[in-house]
Design an enzyme around this catalytic site. Structure first.
Site, PDB file in Angstrom:
ATOM      1  N   ASP A  22     -32.967  49.726   5.630  1.00  0.00           N
ATOM      2  CA  ASP A  22     -32.156  50.942   5.571  1.00  0.00           C
ATOM      3  C   ASP A  22     -32.958  51.977   4.791  1.00  0.00           C
ATOM      4  O   ASP A  22     -33.902  51.636   4.067  1.00  0.00           O
ATOM      5  CB  ASP A  22     -30.826  50.629   4.877  1.00  0.00           C
ATOM      6  CG  ASP A  22     -29.981  51.870   4.668  1.00  0.00           C
ATOM      7  OD1 ASP A  22     -29.713  52.580   5.658  1.00  0.00           O
ATOM      8  OD2 ASP A  22     -29.616  52.143   3.504  1.00  0.00           O
ATOM      9  N   ASP A  24     -31.514  55.588   3.197  1.00  0.00           N
ATOM     10  CA  ASP A  24     -30.798  56.191   2.074  1.00  0.00           C
ATOM     11  C   ASP A  24     -30.140  55.115   1.220  1.00  0.00           C
ATOM     12  O   ASP A  24     -29.322  54.334   1.715  1.00  0.00           O
ATOM     13  CB  ASP A  24     -29.722  57.159   2.586  1.00  0.00           C
ATOM     14  CG  ASP A  24     -30.303  58.270   3.432  1.00  0.00           C
ATOM     15  OD1 ASP A  24     -31.092  59.061   2.904  1.00  0.00           O
ATOM     16  OD2 ASP A  24     -29.972  58.339   4.635  1.00  0.00           O
ATOM     17  N   ASP A 187     -28.122  48.300   1.610  1.00  0.00           N
ATOM     18  CA  ASP A 187     -27.388  48.542   0.362  1.00  0.00           C
ATOM     19  C   ASP A 187     -25.883  48.687   0.567  1.00  0.00           C
ATOM     20  O   ASP A 187     -25.166  48.970  -0.394  1.00  0.00           O
ATOM     21  CB  ASP A 187     -27.903  49.814  -0.309  1.00  0.00           C
ATOM     22  CG  ASP A 187     -27.518  51.076   0.471  1.00  0.00           C
ATOM     23  OD1 ASP A 187     -27.874  51.174   1.671  1.00  0.00           O
ATOM     24  OD2 ASP A 187     -26.856  51.948  -0.102  1.00  0.00           O
TER      25      ASP A 187
END
Length: 245
Positions: A22, A24, A187
């Site tokens: 991922d 961001d 995240d």
């Protein structure tokens, strides 16, 4: 002199061929730029600005969701037309930040090292994000990370975006790697759900943007405190972080 064999990348005793990241909240801290672009957009519509701490909790599931969450935070409703118009203005301001060099996005500790070491070890690497592909690629290039990334899949690269597994499966198909031999690193619950749907394992970092939820509650396979741990875990032959369940 005996032969020296470098351990092949593994995850939990299974051969590993690719790692998907991922962007961001995992590789890059981009909240300040997202907040700035959002507030420039809100100002054009006469809305109150949003605090960066609040924007951090709004990030996830793409820019249309960001606009809906910003509206809800101010007790407003958005119809489809207004949402589309605000998203386009957000894209304009976000792009301007990058083009002018005003952006504040920075790699998290260990991100550059992890990408360099994993790519150098022969693993295929991809970034799979809900950010538009042009913005993701431009950021990786400006931060000198793109050389260790084989593929960037953005929120506009496929028909569906995370938490749907389609972007992860698209990345695996492009990289010619079975999903069972790929590892997702993220995240948020979006990343976990996408990985589960794609049939691949997922490792999470606890410092990102998990839509205001406790990141330690994510039902992932393991946590790493920083990305600098990842090469050691995957290239040491053990394939499992200390304390992983």
């Amino acid at each position: 002199m005996g032969d020296f064999t470098v351990p092949r990348p593994r995850w939990r005793d299974r051969p590993l061929e690719a790692v998907l990241f991922d962007l961001d909240g995992t590789l890059l801290d981009t909240a300040a730029d997202i907040s700035a672009a959002l507030n420039r957009t809100l100002a054009e519509y006469g809305w109150a600005p949003a605090a960066e701490s609040d924007v951090r909790r709004m990030i996830g599931r793409g820019s249309p969701m960001l606009m809906r969450r910003a509206a809800a935070a101010q007790g407003r409703e958005l119809d489809e037309h207004a949402q589309h118009a605000m998203v386009e203005r957000f894209f304009h301001h976000y792009g301007s930040l990058q083009e002018s060099g005003e952006f504040d996005a920075q790699p998290y500790p260990g991100a550059e090292e992890a990408l360099r070491m994993l790519h150098g070890a022969g693993l295929r690497t991809a970034v799979v994000t809900n950010k538009q592909q042009r913005f993701a690629s431009a950021l990786l290039e400006r931060l000198n990370l793109i050389g260790w990334v084989d593929l960037v899949v953005g929120g506009d690269s496929c028909e569906r975006r995370k938490p749907d597994p389609q972007p992860l499966l698209h990345a695996c198909e492009f990289l010619q790697v079975p999903a069972s031999r790929a590892l997702m690193v993220g995240d948020s619950i979006n990343d976990v759900q996408a990985a589960r749907g794609a049939g691949m394992s997922i490792v999470c970092v606890p410092y990102g943007y998990n839509e205001g939820q406790d990141p330690r509650a994510l039902p992932c396979d393991a946590f790493i405190e920083t990305l600098s741990e990842l090469p050691r875990v995957l290239l040491s032959g053990g394939g499992q972080p200390a304390g992983a369940g």
